[in-house]
Write a protein that holds these residues in place. Structure first.
Motif, PDB file in Angstrom:
ATOM      1  N   LEU A   4       0.850  -1.176   0.000  1.00  0.00           N
ATOM      2  CA  LEU A   4       0.000   0.000   0.000  1.00  0.00           C
ATOM      3  C   LEU A   4       0.889   1.231   0.000  1.00  0.00           C
ATOM      4  CD1 LEU A   4      -2.529  -1.031   2.813  1.00  0.00           C
ATOM      5  CD2 LEU A   4      -2.765  -1.390   0.344  1.00  0.00           C
ATOM      6  N   VAL A   5       0.577   2.174  -0.863  1.00  0.00           N
ATOM      7  CA  VAL A   5       1.382   3.380  -0.969  1.00  0.00           C
ATOM      8  C   VAL A   5       0.501   4.603  -0.866  1.00  0.00           C
ATOM      9  CG1 VAL A   5       3.007   4.694  -2.363  1.00  0.00           C
ATOM     10  CG2 VAL A   5       3.064   2.197  -2.412  1.00  0.00           C
ATOM     11  N   GLU A   6       0.739   5.410   0.163  1.00  0.00           N
ATOM     12  CA  GLU A   6      -0.012   6.636   0.357  1.00  0.00           C
ATOM     13  C   GLU A   6       0.691   7.809  -0.318  1.00  0.00           C
ATOM     14  OE1 GLU A   6      -0.134   4.470   4.461  1.00  0.00           O
ATOM     15  OE2 GLU A   6       1.333   4.865   2.874  1.00  0.00           O
ATOM     16  N   SER A   7      -0.101   8.783  -0.711  1.00  0.00           N
ATOM     17  CA  SER A   7       0.445   9.999  -1.284  1.00  0.00           C
ATOM     18  C   SER A   7      -0.547  11.133  -1.047  1.00  0.00           C
ATOM     19  CB  SER A   7       0.719   9.839  -2.782  1.00  0.00           C
ATOM     20  OG  SER A   7      -0.477   9.561  -3.491  1.00  0.00           O
ATOM     21  N   GLY A   8      -0.097  12.343  -1.248  1.00  0.00           N
ATOM     22  CA  GLY A   8      -0.974  13.493  -1.134  1.00  0.00           C
ATOM     23  C   GLY A   8      -0.810  14.328   0.111  1.00  0.00           C
ATOM     24  N   GLY A   9       0.039  13.905   1.023  1.00  0.00           N
ATOM     25  CA  GLY A   9       0.254  14.680   2.229  1.00  0.00           C
ATOM     26  C   GLY A   9       1.006  15.959   1.927  1.00  0.00           C
ATOM     27  N   GLY A  10       1.047  16.830   2.917  1.00  0.00           N
ATOM     28  CA  GLY A  10       1.752  18.077   2.732  1.00  0.00           C
ATOM     29  C   GLY A  10       1.502  19.049   3.856  1.00  0.00           C
ATOM     30  N   LEU A  11       1.960  20.261   3.667  1.00  0.00           N
ATOM     31  CA  LEU A  11       1.800  21.328   4.644  1.00  0.00           C
ATOM     32  C   LEU A  11       0.703  22.271   4.174  1.00  0.00           C
ATOM     33  CD1 LEU A  11       2.737  22.988   7.112  1.00  0.00           C
ATOM     34  CD2 LEU A  11       4.453  24.026   5.611  1.00  0.00           C
ATOM     35  N   VAL A  12      -0.308  22.448   5.011  1.00  0.00           N
ATOM     36  CA  VAL A  12      -1.423  23.330   4.684  1.00  0.00           C
ATOM     37  C   VAL A  12      -1.774  24.189   5.883  1.00  0.00           C
ATOM     38  CG1 VAL A  12      -2.394  21.764   2.959  1.00  0.00           C
ATOM     39  CG2 VAL A  12      -3.138  21.611   5.347  1.00  0.00           C
ATOM     40  N   ARG A  13      -2.611  25.174   5.649  1.00  0.00           N
ATOM     41  CA  ARG A  13      -3.062  26.053   6.713  1.00  0.00           C
ATOM     42  C   ARG A  13      -4.386  25.562   7.279  1.00  0.00           C
ATOM     43  NH1 ARG A  13      -2.238  32.037   3.939  1.00  0.00           N
ATOM     44  NH2 ARG A  13       0.053  31.917   3.701  1.00  0.00           N
ATOM     45  N   ALA A  14      -4.663  25.930   8.503  1.00  0.00           N
ATOM     46  CA  ALA A  14      -5.936  25.587   9.121  1.00  0.00           C
ATOM     47  C   ALA A  14      -7.073  26.087   8.233  1.00  0.00           C
ATOM     48  CB  ALA A  14      -6.039  26.198  10.510  1.00  0.00           C
ATOM     49  N   GLY A  15      -8.066  25.229   8.042  1.00  0.00           N
ATOM     50  CA  GLY A  15      -9.190  25.573   7.195  1.00  0.00           C
ATOM     51  C   GLY A  15      -9.048  25.091   5.766  1.00  0.00           C
ATOM     52  N   ASP A  16      -7.855  24.713   5.384  1.00  0.00           N
ATOM     53  CA  ASP A  16      -7.611  24.227   4.029  1.00  0.00           C
ATOM     54  C   ASP A  16      -8.071  22.783   3.853  1.00  0.00           C
ATOM     55  OD1 ASP A  16      -6.532  26.638   3.323  1.00  0.00           O
ATOM     56  OD2 ASP A  16      -4.465  25.931   3.182  1.00  0.00           O
ATOM     57  N   SER A  17      -7.996  22.316   2.633  1.00  0.00           N
ATOM     58  CA  SER A  17      -8.378  20.952   2.300  1.00  0.00           C
ATOM     59  C   SER A  17      -7.209  20.197   1.693  1.00  0.00           C
ATOM     60  CB  SER A  17      -9.547  20.950   1.313  1.00  0.00           C
ATOM     61  OG  SER A  17     -10.702  21.539   1.865  1.00  0.00           O
ATOM     62  N   LEU A  18      -7.273  18.897   1.812  1.00  0.00           N
ATOM     63  CA  LEU A  18      -6.232  18.039   1.287  1.00  0.00           C
ATOM     64  C   LEU A  18      -6.850  16.678   1.000  1.00  0.00           C
ATOM     65  CD1 LEU A  18      -3.158  18.501   0.842  1.00  0.00           C
ATOM     66  CD2 LEU A  18      -2.789  17.410   3.059  1.00  0.00           C
ATOM     67  N   THR A  19      -6.408  16.041  -0.054  1.00  0.00           N
ATOM     68  CA  THR A  19      -6.902  14.711  -0.384  1.00  0.00           C
ATOM     69  C   THR A  19      -5.750  13.720  -0.442  1.00  0.00           C
ATOM     70  OG1 THR A  19      -8.779  15.564  -1.661  1.00  0.00           O
ATOM     71  CG2 THR A  19      -8.135  13.295  -2.062  1.00  0.00           C
ATOM     72  N   LEU A  20      -5.886  12.655   0.315  1.00  0.00           N
ATOM     73  CA  LEU A  20      -4.880  11.607   0.337  1.00  0.00           C
ATOM     74  C   LEU A  20      -5.302  10.459  -0.564  1.00  0.00           C
ATOM     75  CD1 LEU A  20      -4.145  11.402   4.173  1.00  0.00           C
ATOM     76  CD2 LEU A  20      -3.158  12.946   2.462  1.00  0.00           C
ATOM     77  N   THR A  21      -4.326   9.813  -1.153  1.00  0.00           N
ATOM     78  CA  THR A  21      -4.577   8.677  -2.023  1.00  0.00           C
ATOM     79  C   THR A  21      -3.777   7.482  -1.533  1.00  0.00           C
ATOM     80  OG1 THR A  21      -4.990  10.053  -3.977  1.00  0.00           O
ATOM     81  CG2 THR A  21      -4.377   7.773  -4.369  1.00  0.00           C
ATOM     82  N   CYS A  22      -4.381   6.321  -1.603  1.00  0.00           N
ATOM     83  CA  CYS A  22      -3.708   5.076  -1.258  1.00  0.00           C
ATOM     84  C   CYS A  22      -3.873   4.117  -2.421  1.00  0.00           C
ATOM     85  CB  CYS A  22      -4.306   4.479   0.016  1.00  0.00           C
ATOM     86  SG  CYS A  22      -3.738   2.815   0.406  1.00  0.00           S
ATOM     87  N   ALA A  23      -2.768   3.658  -2.959  1.00  0.00           N
ATOM     88  CA  ALA A  23      -2.784   2.702  -4.059  1.00  0.00           C
ATOM     89  C   ALA A  23      -2.394   1.327  -3.536  1.00  0.00           C
ATOM     90  CB  ALA A  23      -1.815   3.141  -5.148  1.00  0.00           C
ATOM     91  N   SER A  24      -3.168   0.323  -3.911  1.00  0.00           N
ATOM     92  CA  SER A  24      -2.958  -1.035  -3.418  1.00  0.00           C
ATOM     93  C   SER A  24      -2.581  -2.005  -4.528  1.00  0.00           C
ATOM     94  CB  SER A  24      -4.224  -1.542  -2.726  1.00  0.00           C
ATOM     95  OG  SER A  24      -4.111  -2.910  -2.384  1.00  0.00           O
ATOM     96  N   SER A  25      -1.738  -2.964  -4.186  1.00  0.00           N
ATOM     97  CA  SER A  25      -1.350  -4.011  -5.124  1.00  0.00           C
ATOM     98  C   SER A  25      -2.211  -5.265  -4.960  1.00  0.00           C
ATOM     99  CB  SER A  25       0.121  -4.377  -4.924  1.00  0.00           C
ATOM    100  OG  SER A  25       0.327  -4.997  -3.666  1.00  0.00           O
ATOM    101  N   GLU A  26      -3.177  -5.238  -4.054  1.00  0.00           N
ATOM    102  CA  GLU A  26      -4.040  -6.386  -3.795  1.00  0.00           C
ATOM    103  C   GLU A  26      -4.800  -6.797  -5.050  1.00  0.00           C
ATOM    104  OE1 GLU A  26      -5.856  -9.411  -2.761  1.00  0.00           O
ATOM    105  OE2 GLU A  26      -4.891  -8.501  -1.011  1.00  0.00           O
ATOM    106  N   ARG A  27      -4.691  -8.056  -5.421  1.00  0.00           N
ATOM    107  CA  ARG A  27      -5.350  -8.550  -6.628  1.00  0.00           C
ATOM    108  C   ARG A  27      -6.869  -8.566  -6.523  1.00  0.00           C
ATOM    109  NH1 ARG A  27      -1.751 -13.743  -8.732  1.00  0.00           N
ATOM    110  NH2 ARG A  27       0.185 -12.566  -9.163  1.00  0.00           N
ATOM    111  N   THR A  28      -7.358  -8.747  -5.311  1.00  0.00           N
ATOM    112  CA  THR A  28      -8.798  -8.754  -5.088  1.00  0.00           C
ATOM    113  C   THR A  28      -9.177  -7.585  -4.178  1.00  0.00           C
ATOM    114  OG1 THR A  28      -8.495 -10.378  -3.306  1.00  0.00           O
ATOM    115  CG2 THR A  28      -9.093 -11.217  -5.479  1.00  0.00           C
ATOM    116  N   PHE A  29      -8.687  -6.434  -4.524  1.00  0.00           N
ATOM    117  CA  PHE A  29      -8.895  -5.210  -3.762  1.00  0.00           C
ATOM    118  C   PHE A  29     -10.368  -4.954  -3.464  1.00  0.00           C
ATOM    119  CE2 PHE A  29      -9.609  -0.573  -3.803  1.00  0.00           C
ATOM    120  CZ  PHE A  29      -8.799  -0.199  -2.739  1.00  0.00           C
ATOM    121  N   GLU A  30     -11.220  -5.294  -4.424  1.00  0.00           N
ATOM    122  CA  GLU A  30     -12.650  -5.026  -4.297  1.00  0.00           C
ATOM    123  C   GLU A  30     -13.339  -5.860  -3.222  1.00  0.00           C
ATOM    124  OE1 GLU A  30     -11.160  -6.475  -6.807  1.00  0.00           O
ATOM    125  OE2 GLU A  30     -12.183  -8.345  -7.263  1.00  0.00           O
TER     126      GLU A  30
END
Length: 125
Positions: A4-30
């Protein structure tokens, strides 16, 4: 071995928005409930949100209800965490995790078998 690999983190200000993504190698992810956890400095890792295999059921910790939204795209083997109205208290390393068992759910970290490396989210005041 599932990766599992996460991405999308960072430095933001209070009140801001951010979206994180996680990519999986699981063959039966669903077939797996996916979760997000976080660990702030000096604190234990805590549950943030989870989403069922069909994306019909979602669970959130009280601290993020109304602000965070978990979603997934099984065609992309990805799970997302949209974070709105961020607060300094949201500052933490955010981890993506896959439940150990198929077609069921769990909200405790011991229910999850695979973990990503984490992505840092820092919210300034």
């Amino acid at each position: 071995q599932v990766h599992l690999v996460e991405s999308g983190g960072g430095l933001v200000r209070a009140g801001d928005s951010l979206t994180l993504t996680c990519a999986s190698s699981e063959r039966t992810f669903e077939l797996y409930t996916m979760g997000w956890f976080r660990q702030a400095p000096g604190k234990e890792r805590e549950f943030v949100a989870a989403i069922s295999w069909r994306a019909v059921d979602k669970w959130y910790t009280d601290a993020v209800k109304g602000r965070f939204t978990i979603s997934r795209d099984n065609g992309k083997n990805s799970v997302y965490l949209q974070m709105n109205s961020l607060k300094p208290s949201d500052t933490a390393i955010y981890f993506c995790a896959q439940l150990r068992e198929q077609v069921t759910y769990g909200l405790r970290e011991e229910d999850y078998a695979y973990w990503g490396q984490g992505t840092q989210v820092t919210v300034s005041s």
